[in-house]
Scaffold this motif. Structure first.
Motif, PDB file in Angstrom:
ATOM      1  N   ASP A  29      22.598   7.816 -28.761  1.00  0.00           N
ATOM      2  CA  ASP A  29      21.515   8.733 -28.585  1.00  0.00           C
ATOM      3  C   ASP A  29      19.994   8.343 -29.236  1.00  0.00           C
ATOM      4  OD1 ASP A  29      22.530   9.840 -26.103  1.00  0.00           O
ATOM      5  OD2 ASP A  29      23.029  11.768 -27.302  1.00  0.00           O
ATOM      6  N   GLY A  30      20.271   7.568 -30.493  1.00  0.00           N
ATOM      7  CA  GLY A  30      19.168   7.288 -31.117  1.00  0.00           C
ATOM      8  C   GLY A  30      18.527   6.121 -31.168  1.00  0.00           C
ATOM      9  N   LEU A  31      19.272   5.112 -30.302  1.00  0.00           N
ATOM     10  CA  LEU A  31      18.668   3.644 -29.900  1.00  0.00           C
ATOM     11  C   LEU A  31      17.476   3.647 -29.429  1.00  0.00           C
ATOM     12  CD1 LEU A  31      22.393   2.237 -28.711  1.00  0.00           C
ATOM     13  CD2 LEU A  31      21.066   1.686 -30.945  1.00  0.00           C
ATOM     14  N   ILE A  32      17.131   4.315 -28.289  1.00  0.00           N
ATOM     15  CA  ILE A  32      15.860   4.250 -27.608  1.00  0.00           C
ATOM     16  C   ILE A  32      14.643   4.883 -28.725  1.00  0.00           C
ATOM     17  CG2 ILE A  32      14.259   4.809 -25.890  1.00  0.00           C
ATOM     18  CD1 ILE A  32      16.615   4.095 -23.925  1.00  0.00           C
ATOM     19  N   ILE A  67      11.273   3.921 -17.834  1.00  0.00           N
ATOM     20  CA  ILE A  67       9.855   4.651 -17.839  1.00  0.00           C
ATOM     21  C   ILE A  67       9.549   4.757 -19.438  1.00  0.00           C
ATOM     22  CG2 ILE A  67       9.241   7.131 -17.980  1.00  0.00           C
ATOM     23  CD1 ILE A  67      11.195   7.873 -15.919  1.00  0.00           C
ATOM     24  N   THR A  68      10.477   4.583 -20.218  1.00  0.00           N
ATOM     25  CA  THR A  68      10.220   4.408 -21.769  1.00  0.00           C
ATOM     26  C   THR A  68      10.454   3.128 -22.499  1.00  0.00           C
ATOM     27  OG1 THR A  68      12.288   5.259 -22.177  1.00  0.00           O
ATOM     28  CG2 THR A  68      10.710   6.783 -22.051  1.00  0.00           C
ATOM     29  N   VAL A  69      11.026   1.976 -22.051  1.00  0.00           N
ATOM     30  CA  VAL A  69      11.348   0.834 -22.672  1.00  0.00           C
ATOM     31  C   VAL A  69      11.344  -0.036 -21.557  1.00  0.00           C
ATOM     32  CG1 VAL A  69      12.581   1.711 -24.651  1.00  0.00           C
ATOM     33  CG2 VAL A  69      13.720   1.073 -22.263  1.00  0.00           C
ATOM     34  N   ASP A  70      11.142  -1.534 -21.855  1.00  0.00           N
ATOM     35  CA  ASP A  70      11.326  -2.505 -20.969  1.00  0.00           C
ATOM     36  C   ASP A  70      12.593  -3.284 -21.311  1.00  0.00           C
ATOM     37  OD1 ASP A  70       8.593  -2.434 -19.955  1.00  0.00           O
ATOM     38  OD2 ASP A  70       7.593  -3.486 -21.292  1.00  0.00           O
ATOM     39  N   ALA A 123      17.000  -4.083 -24.414  1.00  0.00           N
ATOM     40  CA  ALA A 123      15.788  -3.086 -24.151  1.00  0.00           C
ATOM     41  C   ALA A 123      14.825  -3.732 -25.405  1.00  0.00           C
ATOM     42  CB  ALA A 123      16.274  -1.770 -24.508  1.00  0.00           C
ATOM     43  N   LEU A 124      13.492  -3.621 -25.094  1.00  0.00           N
ATOM     44  CA  LEU A 124      12.348  -3.842 -25.855  1.00  0.00           C
ATOM     45  C   LEU A 124      11.436  -2.711 -25.700  1.00  0.00           C
ATOM     46  CD1 LEU A 124      11.978  -7.605 -24.936  1.00  0.00           C
ATOM     47  CD2 LEU A 124      13.084  -6.771 -27.212  1.00  0.00           C
ATOM     48  N   LYS A 125      10.631  -2.602 -26.919  1.00  0.00           N
ATOM     49  CA  LYS A 125       9.459  -1.647 -26.742  1.00  0.00           C
ATOM     50  C   LYS A 125       8.407  -2.024 -25.737  1.00  0.00           C
ATOM     51  CE  LYS A 125       6.302   0.653 -29.701  1.00  0.00           C
ATOM     52  NZ  LYS A 125       5.920   1.034 -31.168  1.00  0.00           N
ATOM     53  N   GLN A 126       7.929  -1.171 -25.053  1.00  0.00           N
ATOM     54  CA  GLN A 126       7.015  -1.413 -23.877  1.00  0.00           C
ATOM     55  C   GLN A 126       5.703  -2.336 -24.429  1.00  0.00           C
ATOM     56  OE1 GLN A 126       6.213   1.982 -21.797  1.00  0.00           O
ATOM     57  NE2 GLN A 126       7.810   1.869 -20.412  1.00  0.00           N
ATOM     58  N   GLY A 127       5.243  -3.246 -23.523  1.00  0.00           N
ATOM     59  CA  GLY A 127       3.971  -4.048 -23.832  1.00  0.00           C
ATOM     60  C   GLY A 127       4.258  -5.177 -24.545  1.00  0.00           C
ATOM     61  N   GLN A 128       5.290  -5.975 -24.446  1.00  0.00           N
ATOM     62  CA  GLN A 128       5.756  -7.265 -25.155  1.00  0.00           C
ATOM     63  C   GLN A 128       6.041  -8.387 -24.275  1.00  0.00           C
ATOM     64  OE1 GLN A 128       7.575  -6.531 -29.303  1.00  0.00           O
ATOM     65  NE2 GLN A 128       8.443  -4.888 -28.312  1.00  0.00           N
ATOM     66  N   ILE A 134      20.646  -4.065 -28.320  1.00  0.00           N
ATOM     67  CA  ILE A 134      21.562  -5.150 -27.609  1.00  0.00           C
ATOM     68  C   ILE A 134      22.822  -4.371 -27.805  1.00  0.00           C
ATOM     69  CG2 ILE A 134      22.572  -7.388 -27.236  1.00  0.00           C
ATOM     70  CD1 ILE A 134      19.943  -8.492 -28.608  1.00  0.00           C
ATOM     71  N   ALA A 135      23.109  -3.551 -26.776  1.00  0.00           N
ATOM     72  CA  ALA A 135      24.329  -2.280 -26.855  1.00  0.00           C
ATOM     73  C   ALA A 135      25.022  -2.197 -25.719  1.00  0.00           C
ATOM     74  CB  ALA A 135      23.597  -1.251 -27.546  1.00  0.00           C
ATOM     75  N   GLY A 136      25.262  -3.165 -24.768  1.00  0.00           N
ATOM     76  CA  GLY A 136      25.862  -2.647 -23.604  1.00  0.00           C
ATOM     77  C   GLY A 136      25.020  -1.864 -22.751  1.00  0.00           C
ATOM     78  N   MET A 137      23.753  -2.019 -22.848  1.00  0.00           N
ATOM     79  CA  MET A 137      22.873  -0.885 -22.258  1.00  0.00           C
ATOM     80  C   MET A 137      22.345  -1.187 -20.865  1.00  0.00           C
ATOM     81  SD  MET A 137      19.260   1.076 -23.639  1.00  0.00           S
ATOM     82  CE  MET A 137      20.072   1.943 -24.874  1.00  0.00           C
ATOM     83  N   SER A 138      22.477  -0.491 -19.858  1.00  0.00           N
ATOM     84  CA  SER A 138      22.028  -0.974 -18.562  1.00  0.00           C
ATOM     85  C   SER A 138      20.611  -0.507 -18.340  1.00  0.00           C
ATOM     86  CB  SER A 138      22.876  -0.116 -17.334  1.00  0.00           C
ATOM     87  OG  SER A 138      24.447  -0.255 -17.580  1.00  0.00           O
ATOM     88  N   PRO A 139      19.773  -1.300 -17.575  1.00  0.00           N
ATOM     89  CA  PRO A 139      18.473  -1.155 -17.315  1.00  0.00           C
ATOM     90  C   PRO A 139      18.074  -0.145 -16.252  1.00  0.00           C
ATOM     91  CG  PRO A 139      18.887  -3.241 -16.618  1.00  0.00           C
ATOM     92  CD  PRO A 139      20.446  -2.739 -16.914  1.00  0.00           C
ATOM     93  N   THR A 140      18.432   1.056 -16.387  1.00  0.00           N
ATOM     94  CA  THR A 140      18.323   2.149 -15.350  1.00  0.00           C
ATOM     95  C   THR A 140      16.969   2.395 -15.011  1.00  0.00           C
ATOM     96  OG1 THR A 140      18.761   3.935 -16.796  1.00  0.00           O
ATOM     97  CG2 THR A 140      20.642   2.951 -15.887  1.00  0.00           C
ATOM     98  N   ALA A 141      16.604   2.931 -13.949  1.00  0.00           N
ATOM     99  CA  ALA A 141      15.263   3.373 -13.568  1.00  0.00           C
ATOM    100  C   ALA A 141      14.781   4.255 -14.631  1.00  0.00           C
ATOM    101  CB  ALA A 141      15.243   3.974 -12.117  1.00  0.00           C
ATOM    102  N   GLU A 142      15.659   5.365 -14.916  1.00  0.00           N
ATOM    103  CA  GLU A 142      15.056   6.272 -16.204  1.00  0.00           C
ATOM    104  C   GLU A 142      14.995   5.784 -17.294  1.00  0.00           C
ATOM    105  OE1 GLU A 142      17.208  10.368 -18.032  1.00  0.00           O
ATOM    106  OE2 GLU A 142      18.180   9.266 -16.775  1.00  0.00           O
TER     107      GLU A 142
END
Length: 265
Positions: free
Chosen positions: A84-87, A110-113, A225-230, A99-107
């Motif tokens: 829960d603390g990753l994003i 909204i907050t990360v790329d 997952a990356l911070k948006q805008g990169q 880089i943690a087995g994270m799926s790029p879901t639509a939800e």
């Protein structure tokens, strides 16, 4: 108080930016989800030290992170963070990527790329090998079963597809779910196939079944997952991922399953 929090967040972001500029690529992961990532006490040829002297990280995610860091000409630093603390850690600037087995879901988008996918998997149900659901073959075969999944994951949202299922409260970690399963508190939990293979390899009392969940590719794929805008960083990482062939990815996953700590639960 709000002003202090704002100042602290700004300081964290500045420190992260400086770290990246100085040649570090700080990657967040649970280090608790084999074969994607795990913690081990002793170092070996495949592991990477966890930041803060918390042991060593290994697994498929670590191997992918190594390839990316090499392509970026950065030093890989693995930061152990609860799921829960990753994003929040990413968006605060504490880490450069998840880089943690994270799926790029639509939800999450909204907050990360997200980058392109670096793995695709199927959803399965992990059950006791001697239990009443070990021979289940369809979604309807889980009527009455007590099923759960990890908190704040797509896995939890597919449980209602199991007809007549008793959906239990979500749990925080996979080790916690395995303990609940082996103790009889639950009848099964949802996992990606590699995680299930890993859990069953470490626990002879477990097996898994594939009942045929319906899921989109974005929900079953795994990406960085990356911070948006990169956009430039996304392009660089996508280029690095493109250099890893499907055969190489399968080999990395096979090795991760084989090399996971025997005590992984």
């Amino acid at each position: 108080m709000k002003r202090i929090v704002t100042i602290l967040l700004a300081a964290l972001m500045l420190l992260s930016a400086c770290a990246f500029a100085e040649g570090q690529f700080r990657v967040g992961m649970e280090c608790d989800y084999p074969p994607f990532n795990w913690t081990q006490v002793e170092a070996d040829d495949n592991s990477v030290p966890i930041d803060g002297g918390m042991g060593y990280a290994g697994g498929y995610d670590v191997e992918i992170a190594k390839r990316i860091a090499e392509a970026l000409d950065r030093e890989l630093v693995v930061v152990k963070i609860e799921w829960d603390g990753l994003i929040p850690a990413l968006n605060s600037g504490m880490i450069d990527a998840v880089i943690a087995g994270m799926s790029p879901t639509a939800e999450r988008k909204i907050t990360v790329d997200f980058t392109d996918a670096y793995y695709n998997s199927d959803l399965v149900v992990v059950v006791r090998a001697d239990g009443g659901y070990a021979d289940a073959q369809t979604l309807a075969d889980f009527a009455g079963a007590k099923i759960t999944a990890q908190l704040n994951t797509f896995h939890y949202t597919v449980i209602p597809q199991l007809e007549g299922v008793n959906q239990m409260p979500a749990m925080e970690t996979f080790p916690a779910m395995i303990t609940a399963l082996t103790s009889g508190a639950i009848d099964g939990y949802i996992s990606e196939r590699p995680g299930a293979v890993s859990a069953c390899a470490a626990n002879a009392d477990l097996t898994f079944v594939t009942p045929g969940f319906e899921a989109s590719e974005e929900d079953t794929s795994i990406a960085v997952a990356l911070k948006q805008g990169q956009p430039e960083l996304i392009e660089q990482i996508n280029a690095a991922l493109a250099e890893i062939s499907a055969d190489d990815r399968n080999a990395l996953m096979d090795n991760a399953v084989l090399n996971q700590p025997v005590t992984a639960e």
